[in-house]
Design an enzyme around this catalytic site. Structure first.
Site, PDB file in Angstrom:
ATOM      1  CD1 TRP B 164       0.026  -1.052   3.263  1.00  0.00           C
ATOM      2  CD2 TRP B 164      -0.116   1.331   3.232  1.00  0.00           C
ATOM      3  NE1 TRP B 164       0.568  -0.476   4.404  1.00  0.00           N
ATOM      4  CE2 TRP B 164       0.570   0.911   4.485  1.00  0.00           C
ATOM      5  CE3 TRP B 164      -0.394   2.725   3.100  1.00  0.00           C
ATOM      6  CZ2 TRP B 164       0.874   1.866   5.330  1.00  0.00           C
ATOM      7  CZ3 TRP B 164      -0.087   3.422   4.141  1.00  0.00           C
ATOM      8  CH2 TRP B 164       0.468   3.016   5.230  1.00  0.00           C
ATOM      9  CG  ASP B 194      -2.547   9.729   9.815  1.00  0.00           C
ATOM     10  OD1 ASP B 194      -1.553   9.077   9.785  1.00  0.00           O
ATOM     11  OD2 ASP B 194      -3.608   9.209  10.199  1.00  0.00           O
ATOM     12  CG  PHE B 263       9.343  -1.986  10.014  1.00  0.00           C
ATOM     13  CD1 PHE B 263      10.524  -1.557  10.653  1.00  0.00           C
ATOM     14  CD2 PHE B 263       8.381  -2.868  10.207  1.00  0.00           C
ATOM     15  CE1 PHE B 263      10.313  -1.693  12.217  1.00  0.00           C
ATOM     16  CE2 PHE B 263       8.196  -3.112  11.708  1.00  0.00           C
ATOM     17  CZ  PHE B 263       9.282  -2.608  12.551  1.00  0.00           C
ATOM     18  CG  HIS B 266       6.120   6.595   8.046  1.00  0.00           C
ATOM     19  ND1 HIS B 266       6.656   5.235   8.037  1.00  0.00           N
ATOM     20  CD2 HIS B 266       5.499   6.847   9.231  1.00  0.00           C
ATOM     21  CE1 HIS B 266       6.207   4.599   9.346  1.00  0.00           C
ATOM     22  NE2 HIS B 266       5.341   5.589  10.004  1.00  0.00           N
TER      23      HIS B 266
END
EC number: 3.6.1.59
Lengths: 326, 326
Positions: B164, B194, B263, B266
């Site tokens: 994703w 977000d 992982f 970001h």
């Protein structure tokens, strides 16, 4: 330890800061607050997360006088012992949304099962209004040079009294609250509960270690020379808490604040599961990280840039602004 | 970016993780939840600060069947537009304490002015109960060696899918959500809101910058080599937010998580005034501090001990426990 609002309030009153003495003559009788006659002028602050709102209101008396008030409304937490009653005695339960096994409802309760804690400051002065007003916050990036040129001269000019800290260290006050002491004048400290913690449940455990040695104002003064003191606080403080309260070291968050609220080195111990005020990354520094950095470079905290937030009404912000640094 | 609970839920359902498919046959009709027949077995979790409580209950049907449910009660925030009405229409206002200008009261309101948001999961499986159960948290002190010996092999064994993330970087998904991009494959990144942020108010502003370069798993992989990338994210990300949303850099908290929730490197941008989840000192690392440390020592994040909390049900905790490190 951090001052509780009650203590802060008392000091302000002594110093005449909130002007309550001047207005006492016109003060209405206690318990007399005419809620229904309050006009709300402004929302000073609100917290959607904590379900609280701070209002600036005005009461118009029959004689035509207007008196300012601060009214704080806060929904109270659910109490486990009332839950069964509350679910049985609801007045309405209305479906809002339903999707597979998930659904949401609006639940309505009898007034007595859903009270609101109301705190009133009345009459309120301009100082009170400012105190509760939501202030813009600004992030400061304080270099080592900025500390020397701006922050340190400011701290020294303010002559904040820390007599109450010395009273604790000299056993002139709060003697019975001390949980643990290492009496060494250089590497020792006292550990006691913060005023914010009532010691009744571990959920919001909060203790403070205050070092005996004087003259360490903050993180900025620390060098490798202080590693023994810091190690003692981390180890012995953690052990004392485990012994007294049964909370293991792996369940404690141990940190310093920068900026601190008073300039005598102290360390915060809070329950890891407690979302304690002041533990966010722009204010808290884990003691273990501090020790790692001092081992890496004894001058780490004289050289590094420290980031912290200042509210619009804090005098230090003006100093940074005047220096063109904020 | 961090998955929203709704998205997580959907994925779990697809993967059959919550067992809802298996129990769908016996599922009662939507909107049918018999609140008054609920027996509360256990408080799974409660938040005094947020005025919420998570209950494990059981419904006994007329036929003698018992069905588990999760019921979440949460008081709703005050709404500014209702305040005047609420103060006028109270059913009772009882003095609790009075001292000088300060007093506290118990305020009681008509049910319709003080609703409670209720979320029901019904029927609930053991997975749901576990999901909402308050888990003990443990502080881990991960040395550089621990990372190599415990954490890294664990991450590699888990093969978490980050497809994703690649979909976003390759413009196969969420293209219209991108706020800013620096397309450089080594030092570039994309910035987008977000999922937790609805973009309707700045109070809880939350954006994520995802770097284009692959293979940087977390803070642990960063060296001075990455300083240009980090500088770009801090500067250009801040400028893009100021341009689009009008929030200055001094009102932003910019940080990484360790452990991260996925992982691929970001960076989180949140409004400084927002008490965002995951910004506490045991998880968040200010990007400016990270850059300072990398300038001081390129190997800082390979050598340092990193402190973070793990919940009792997280598999990495077991790895640390088995290695005698937790």
């Amino acid at each position: 330890m951090a001052e509780s609002p009650a203590i802060k309030r008392k000091r302000e009153e002594k110093e005449g800061k909130n002007g309550s003495a001047a207005s006492q003559n016109e003060r209405p009788a206690a318990g007399d607050f005419p809620l229904a006659e309050l006009s709300v002028l402004k929302v000073l602050r609100e917290s959607a997360r904590e379900k609280a709102i701070f209002l600036h209101g005005r009461v118009n008396s029959a004689s035509g006088d207007e008196t300012d008030a601060v009214v704080i409304l806060e929904k109270i937490p659910f109490q486990e012992e009332n839950i069964a009653e509350l679910l049985k005695k609801h007045t309405a339960f209305q479906l809002q949304m339903s999707n597979d096994i998930y659904s949401t409802y609006r639940l309505f309760l009898p007034p007595e099962l859903n009270e609101i804690k109301t705190t009133v400051v009345y009459p309120a002065t301009e100082k009170h209004l400012q105190k509760y007003l939501c202030q813009a916050v600004y992030l400061i990036q304080e270099t080592g040079e900025d500390y020397k040129n701006i922050t340190l001269p400011f701290i020294e000019s303010q002559s904040f009294s820390i007599q109450w800290v010395y009273n604790i260290l000299e056993k002139k006050a709060e003697v019975d609250r001390i949980i643990y002491e290492n009496p060494d004048p250089i590497n020792g400290f006292v550990l006691l509960p913060d005023f914010k913690w009532n010691q009744k449940q571990l959920d919001d455990l909060y203790l403070i270690a205050i070092c005996h040695r004087r003259g360490i104002r903050s993180l900025r003064d620390l060098t490798a020379e202080h590693l023994t003191l810091l190690k003692n606080i981390l180890q012995e403080g953690g052990e004392a808490i485990q012994k007294r309260f049964g909370l293991a070291k792996t369940q404690l968050r141990v940190y310093l604040h920068y900026q601190p609220s008073y300039f005598h080195l102290h360390v915060h111990f809070t329950a890891l599961s407690y979302d304690a005020p002041g533990c966010s990354v722009e204010r808290a520094h884990l003691l273990s990280d501090v020790m790692f950095n001092l081992e890496l470079d004894s001058q780490y905290y004289q050289k590094c840039t420290l980031t912290f937030a200042l509210r619009a009404d804090e005098p230090l912000l003006k100093e940074f602004q005047e220096a063109g640094k904020a």
